[in-house]
Design an enzyme around this catalytic site. Structure first.
Site, PDB file in Angstrom:
ATOM      1  N   LYS A 196      32.231  42.731  44.018  1.00  9.82           N
ATOM      2  CA  LYS A 196      32.609  41.263  44.385  1.00  9.82           C
ATOM      3  C   LYS A 196      33.914  41.548  44.187  1.00  9.82           C
ATOM      4  CE  LYS A 196      33.001  37.033  40.825  1.00  9.82           C
ATOM      5  NZ  LYS A 196      32.349  36.309  40.281  1.00  9.82           N
ATOM      6  N   LYS A 238      35.831  44.586  29.519  1.00 10.63           N
ATOM      7  CA  LYS A 238      37.100  44.263  29.417  1.00 10.63           C
ATOM      8  C   LYS A 238      38.120  44.852  28.033  1.00 10.63           C
ATOM      9  CE  LYS A 238      37.499  39.879  30.711  1.00 10.63           C
ATOM     10  NZ  LYS A 238      38.014  37.879  30.985  1.00 10.63           N
ATOM     11  N   LYS A 248      40.285  38.734  42.050  1.00  6.24           N
ATOM     12  CA  LYS A 248      41.938  38.702  41.664  1.00  6.24           C
ATOM     13  C   LYS A 248      42.844  39.955  41.178  1.00  6.24           C
ATOM     14  CE  LYS A 248      41.015  35.418  38.723  1.00  6.24           C
ATOM     15  NZ  LYS A 248      40.626  33.808  38.520  1.00  6.24           N
TER      16      LYS A 248
END
Ligand code: TRP
Length: 332
Positions: A197, A115, A200
């Site tokens: 994976k 991130k 969203k």
């Protein structure tokens, strides 16, 4: 009786629209746990603000996640369903645990590294501290089991380390929580890049199916899902796209992998994909209807999260007091 039940804690961030992956990988399994365990299911809004959120979106999504919990079948009488920011002990507990966590441990977390690369210059201290808040979530309820995906396993390891550290510095305080990975854990993959994976936050909306996607959108996304040129419905790692669709069909219908492979033998992918899309639509349509009903009944929703917060505050505050006392704070 209640006392002997093992304790489960889990949460979902209201930071984006929930996907079929959240539903099949988490929610559908949570529903199966509600009789056997004492479960706490939280909407982790404090975690969501580790990256910038539009206030009105955060408000809407927080209620949406709650409505999804309920519509998926979590019974508010059996589970404690609540909003993280309604229980101040999470923030306070996280502060205490911060002082038993090393910055080195936090900067080594792979999710933080990923991130912080993605957000460049503007990495909040919250993003680094995120796993400690998660540890507080789990430890305040003395959870034994934490249903999480693979991507959260490292955070859970850290939670265990923090708990063990606290226990050995003072005296046994926390259960050491374990990851709970359901036997047939449906790990739903990205429809366009089936080795990743389903998320969203993928750039291409064809990569994921949202719980709230309308039927025609679901059908289109499945028809566009990446497969391969082999034309054989077979569950194996060489055919990740097909494997993923089999996983979805299995998780929804309960048909075994064997049964699915036999059913589509010699047929290519066309009918198989249509059936996968049908299964998803049939599963999600009634849930979507229920979600909308719940969202339209603000009073009901409010009564659920108020009651949840009351119970959660009681349990979490008890643990927080215990921690404060051991650390040496003057009791109030
Ligand atoms: N970090 C988790 C995720 O993004 C969400 C979460 C927050 C959580 N607190 C938790 C999960 C406690 C399990 C237990 O998926």
């Amino acid at each position: 009786m209640e006392e002997n039940k093992k304790i489960i804690f889990s949460g979902i961030q209201p930071s984006g629209n929930l996907t079929l992956g959240n539903y099949l990988g988490a929610l559908k399994n949570w529903v199966k746990l509600q009789d056997e365990y004492e479960c706490y299911y939280c909407v982790v809004d404090l975690h969501a603000i580790t990256v910038r959120q539009e206030p009105k979106d955060l408000r809407r999504r927080t209620l949406e996640v709650l409505a999804i919990y309920l519509a998926a079948g979590l019974d508010p009488e059996k589970n404690t369903i609540f909003i993280q920011s309604h229980v101040p002990a999470h923030a306070e507990g996280a502060w205490l645990l911060n002082c038993f966590t090393y910055t080195g441990e936090l900067s080594r977390m792979t999710q933080f590294k990923d991130k912080s690369q993605r957000y460049g210059e503007s990495i909040s201290a919250g993003l680094l501290d995120y796993p400690v808040l998660m540890a507080a979530d789990i430890l305040l309820y003395n959870a034994n089991l934490v249903p999480v995906g693979k991507d959260q396993k490292q955070h859970l390891e850290l939670t265990r380390d923090i708990a063990e550290r606290f226990n050995s510095l003072y005296s046994p305080t926390f259960n050491i929580p374990e990851p709970y990975i359901p036997e047939l854990g449906a790990k739903v993959m990205d429809l366009q890049e089936p080795t990743k994976k389903m998320s969203k936050s993928a750039d291409n909306p064809n990569s994921y199916i949202l719980i709230m996607d309308p039927p025609d959108v679901i059908r289109k996304k499945i028809s566009r899902a990446v497969t391969d040129s082999l034309g054989i419905v077979k569950y194996n790692d060489e055919q990740p796209g097909v494997k993923n669709l089999i996983t979805i069909l299995n998780a929804i219908t309960g048909m075994s992998i064997d049964q699915i492979e036999k059913k589509y033998e010699g047929q290519g992918y066309a009918q198989f994909k249509l059936d996968v899309a049908d299964a998803i639509v049939n599963e999600l349509e009634p849930i979507q209807k229920r979600i909308n009903e719940i969202l339209n009944d603000k009073e009901y929703l409010e009564s659920i999260y108020r009651k949840g917060a009351e119970k959660a505050n009681y349990v979490a505050n008890k643990m927080l007091r215990k921690m404060q006392k051991k650390i040496g704070f003057i009791p109030r």
